[in-house]
Design an enzyme around this catalytic site. Structure first.
Site, short mmCIF file in Angstrom:
data_model
loop_
_atom_site.label_atom_id
_atom_site.label_comp_id
_atom_site.label_asym_id
_atom_site.label_seq_id
_atom_site.Cartn_x
_atom_site.Cartn_y
_atom_site.Cartn_z
N MET A 107 -6.53 -17.49 9.54
CA MET A 107 -7.13 -17.71 10.87
C MET A 107 -7.78 -19.09 10.89
O MET A 107 -7.84 -19.79 9.89
CB MET A 107 -8.12 -16.59 11.18
CG MET A 107 -7.42 -15.27 11.47
SD MET A 107 -8.55 -13.93 11.85
CE MET A 107 -9.24 -13.56 10.24
N CYS A 844 11.65 14.14 -5.49
CA CYS A 844 12.44 13.23 -6.32
C CYS A 844 13.17 12.17 -5.52
O CYS A 844 14.08 11.51 -6.03
CB CYS A 844 13.44 14.01 -7.18
SG CYS A 844 14.63 14.98 -6.24
#
Length: 894
Positions: A107, A844
């Protein structure tokens, strides 16, 4: 009336470190340091609530904000005895951003605000330094014009460079007061020429436009990109800090710098940083000048003949060192501190938790526990699980011959190989094409953030260890070499040169961010291994987690890696991956092309010893840990050649008729193969495949038991089950084969039969499936596809639009979609446990290694996750975070 403004100073401070959400990190820390009675220039903070109001009211300010700012500004004027806009004793201000979490360089900032053609002379008289005054004025014009008026700062650099060439001045330090007066005039003419109006002289206009510009920068492209990369919510907004200026450009006993209380690259407990004499803060961060070392030891280690701060100003150095120790002890974390020295007086402008490499983060956390600063739990929670992947970054092979082109500063550790690119946009484009690149820049700026993220490594000509490139690279885990001063970069020609050596865009180089070396070509790499502090951290994480962590592993190498990382078993072994080498694929194709069951069994008998051998090795590596083997899942056409040339080649290899092979390929093709003849459907159609695989598994387990007297922990998993009927049918087949193997060998091998849950129907019928299943394992890749009606191979075409328009929170194939897929999982867990309270449930899919998904799995009571081998430590740490941050206690880990 709402309170929008919070003052800080030596007498009255309205904030504290605990108000980070309201005042931002910078504002809350300025307030805290003021309370600690450190030398902090007074000022005030416009809260993040002001930012929220600004954006929700078409970029306008609250009506009562002006009055609160005037009141706070008067207090600063009273404390310093000067007034903003006064033509005899002017007060100058800095206007800076300050989000809740640090976003370095993302910024905007405006320094030296309060100067115009009237106040400049008074300011010069006040500080008795006309050169410093006009240097500050030209800096202000350039910064304000860039941030507020949106002019390219490069226009001002060109004006300055042209002037220096005219006067034959090589360095800014050679500019006298009259030179800066001339530059100010040329800068103002540049603004007039570009905008058609003069540079603003109204100081109130300057102040409010600067405040607005900082709020606007919260939604700048670079800030948005950074937030997306670091998962920072847009709703947080930024605060704005308005603070009295102090000046590091007042001569030989002035300067500015950045100091870390520990080494942010290695974590070593040493005073680390850089400063510039007679400069302002942006000079250090921007990397426009190569900075000086803080300590004599660092100066000596780098071979620099430029004096250190310790050598130039020993009393200021000792004061800074004392403040650093005090702040680190107070915040109980490594600090990144910005300071300015004005005429020998030390001022502290900012402190924040320092960005650091993961290697440093782990070392610092471990050592702070041993120093009594933090607890083990805090140490574990301070390490972001995803960041651990940095510790598995490649390093250069120590035995490799190195063709060193040049050496810069080792700004961020690790090694990277890639093609040279000179722009951030090009880096992003090539990354999307699957190519590895090294981003080469004179210096990086916040606008390069997307290219830095895309690049494998970063190389800059200018800048030090605290430059933008270094700080951002360390935060991202990218290897970086900065300050490689021998480089000459020509963006237009697309070349970088070192002496007479010229390299062009697309040439391959290697950088070593641990040594600063830049090397020709592609160097051999080594992966790091868990040891030392990393190993200790993981051992602590394992103390706290309740969720088990297994690994997906299809090969002996993957199994060994998983075991070395402490995986508690194999949660998914994909047997189809064992068929794809040259010898086996031909036998597999022979089986697929068989015209009857007898011919298929003949081919399967050839595959049997191959599969048996594979399983034996896996069982031996994992000892008595569970090994979950999924039976054949993909559709058969995936094993057959595609394209006329390949079909003819394979027909020749198999000695079969080409037309017959063409016909079989066409027969097996499917409109939607992922929902077609695959998974348990193959096993039901061709039970002989299941029989062969079951025999291979159990004969392998028997063989290992005979050799080691260790009984393998065998789990057989059925893929793509719809409900109990399929499960019971195939379980019966498996048990029949198991009985035959036991009869033949005289050895009873214990085994479990379970299923993957990867279809919505299976989640809904989990109760009846659990009656006979020993375990359930969510296959979240396919479950996400079938739940959301989305192909993971095609989401790139539209997913980014969904995320940008906030229709989805993120990629559902990266983190579990908790509202849809997650709800199905929750139903599956609840219904399965209602029938069988002790049934073991795992996951899984790729989500098993994602920290956000792991936290969700912990919440719904899953027993274990399974992930790729190199993500095991990440999953272990994420599971510990879930346990420490969530009061839910899942079932005992397996």
């Amino acid at each position: 009336m709402n309170k929008w403004v919070y003052s800080f100073g030596p007498e009255t401070t309205e904030g504290s470190a605990g108000m980070r959400a309201l005042l931002g990190g910078k504002g809350s820390n300025l307030a805290e340091m003021s309370k600690l009675k450190l030398s902090v220039p007074p000022g005030f903070t416009l809260s993040t609530e002001t930012c929220a109001y600004y954006y929700s009211h078409e970029k306008t300010f609250p009506s009562d904000l002006v009055g609160q700012v005037k009141t706070a500004l008067k207090e600063v004027e009273r404390l310093l005895g000067s007034r903003f806009g006064d033509e005899e004793n002017p007060l100058l201000l800095s206007v800076r951003s300050g989000a809740r979490t640090s976003m370095p360089g993302m910024m905007d900032t405006v320094l030296n605000l309060g100067l115009n053609d009237q106040t400049i002379e008074a300011f010069a008289e006040k500080i008795q330094d006309r050169r410093c005054a006009y240097d500050s004025y030209r800096r202000f014009i350039q910064m304000y014009s860039n941030v507020v008026l949106k002019m390219d700062h490069g226009r001002f650099e060109e004006i300055l460079e042209d002037y220096k060439q005219e006067r034959e001045i090589s360095l800014d330090a050679g500019m006298e007061d009259h030179d800066w007066v001339e530059i100010v005039g040329r800068y103002k003419l540049g603004v007039l020429d570009h905008l058609g109006q003069p540079f603003p002289q109204d100081l109130d206009e300057q102040l409010w436009n600067a405040i607005g510009a900082v709020f606007v920068s919260w939604m700048s492209p670079r800030a948005i990109t950074y937030r997306q990369l670091h998962h920072i919510p847009e709703s947080w907004g930024t605060a704005v800090n308005v603070q009295a200026m102090v000046f590091g450009n007042m001569g030989g006993v002035s300067g500015t710098g950045v100091v870390f209380t520990r080494d942010p690259s290695s974590g070593e407990n040493v005073f680390y940083g850089e400063f510039l004499k007679n400069a302002q803060g942006e000079d250090v961060v921007a990397g426009l000048r190569t900075p000086q070392m803080l300590t004599e030891s660092a100066r000596s280690a780098t071979g620099s003949d430029i004096p250190s701060l310790e050598g130039l100003m020993p009393s200021v150095f000792q004061e800074l060192k004392t403040i650093c120790q005090r702040l680190e002890s107070h915040y109980r974390d490594m600090q990144d501190i910005e300071f300015t020295i004005q005429n020998g007086r030390l001022w502290i402008l900012q402190t924040r938790a320092g960005k650091r490499t993961m290697q440093a983060a782990v070392k610092i956390a471990i050592e702070m526990v041993k120093e009594g600063l933090i607890s083990k739990e805090e140490a574990v929670l301070r390490i972001e699980p995803e960041g651990l992947s940095q510790l598995l970054h490649p390093t250069l092979d120590l035995n490799a011959v190195r063709d060193v082109l040049t050496v810069g500063l080792p700004a961020s550790p690790g090694a990277a190989v890639g093609e040279i690119v000179f722009s951030a946009d090009e880096a992003k484009v090539l990354k999307e094409k699957g190519r590895s690149v090294i981003l080469v820049r004179v210096e990086t700026s916040p606008d390069d953030i997307h290219g830095m993220h895309a690049a494998s490594g970063i190389l800059t000509m200018r800048g030090g260890m605290t430059s933008h490139a270094a700080v951002v690279a360390r935060g991202m885990g990218r290897p970086c070499v900065s300050g490689a001063g021998e480089l000459k970069i020509d963006y237009r020609a697309g070349t970088m040169s070192i002496g007479n050596e010229v390299l062009r865009r697309g040439d391959v180089i290697t950088i070593d961010g641990s040594t600063g070396q830049v090397l020709r070509g592609c160097m051999e790499m080594n992966r790091m291994e868990i040891s030392g502090a990393f190993s200790e951290l993981i051992s602590w994480a394992n103390e706290f987690r309740s969720l088990g962590v297994r690994s997906n592993a299809d090969t002996p190498q993957e199994a060994r890696v998983a075991h070395s990382f402490g995986a508690e078993g194999i949660g998914l072994c994909r047997t189809e991956h064992m068929f794809f080498n040259n010898e086996r694929i031909l036998v597999m194709r022979e089986m697929i092309l068989a015209s009857d069951e007898e011919s298929r069994r003949k081919a399967l008998n050839k595959l049997l010893p191959m599969q048996r051998s594979d399983f034996e090795i896996l069982f031996e590596i994992m000892h008595d840990l569970p090994v979950t083997i999924r039976l054949l899942d993909p559709p058969l056409h995936e094993f057959l050649p595609q394209g006329e040339a390949r079909i003819k080649e394979v027909a020749f290899q198999l000695g079969c008729d080409v037309e017959m092979l063409f016909r079989r390929v066409n027969e097996l093709s499917e409109v939607n193969p992922m929902l077609g003849h695959r998974g348990c459907r193959l096993a039901i159609t061709y039970p002989e495949i299941t029989e062969m695989q079951t025999r291979a598994i159990l004969e392998a387990a028997t063989s290992v038991y005979k050799k080691t007297e260790i009984s393998p922990n065998v789990e057989i998993m059925l893929p793509l089950i719809l409900g109990r009927a399929e499960f019971d049918f195939l379980s019966s087949c498996i048990r029949q084969v198991a009985a035959e193997v036991e009869s033949e060998t005289g050895i009873t091998i214990s085994y479990k039969i379970g299923t993957m849950v990867e279809l919505p129907r299976a989640c809904l019928r989990a109760g009846e499936i659990s009656e006979n299943a020993a375990f359930l394992s969510f296959g979240t890749n396919d479950l996400t596809q079938t739940c959301m009606g989305v192909s993971r191979d095609d989401t790139a075409r539209f997913l980014s639009a969904y995320v940008e328009k906030k229709l989805l929170n993120g990629d559902p194939f990266k983190s579990i979609d908790e509202e849809g897929v997650g709800e199905l999982m929750r139903i599956g867990v609840e219904r399965g446990r209602k029938v069988k309270p002790d049934i073991k449930i795992g996951i899984c899919g790729e989500h098993g290694g994602d920290p956000t998904s792991i936290h969700f799995c912990h919440k719904i009571g899953i027993n274990y996750v399974s992930c790729s081998p190199f993500r095991v430590p990440i999953a272990q740490l994420a599971a510990a975070h879930a346990a420490l941050r969530n009061t839910h206690v899942s079932d005992k880990k397996e």
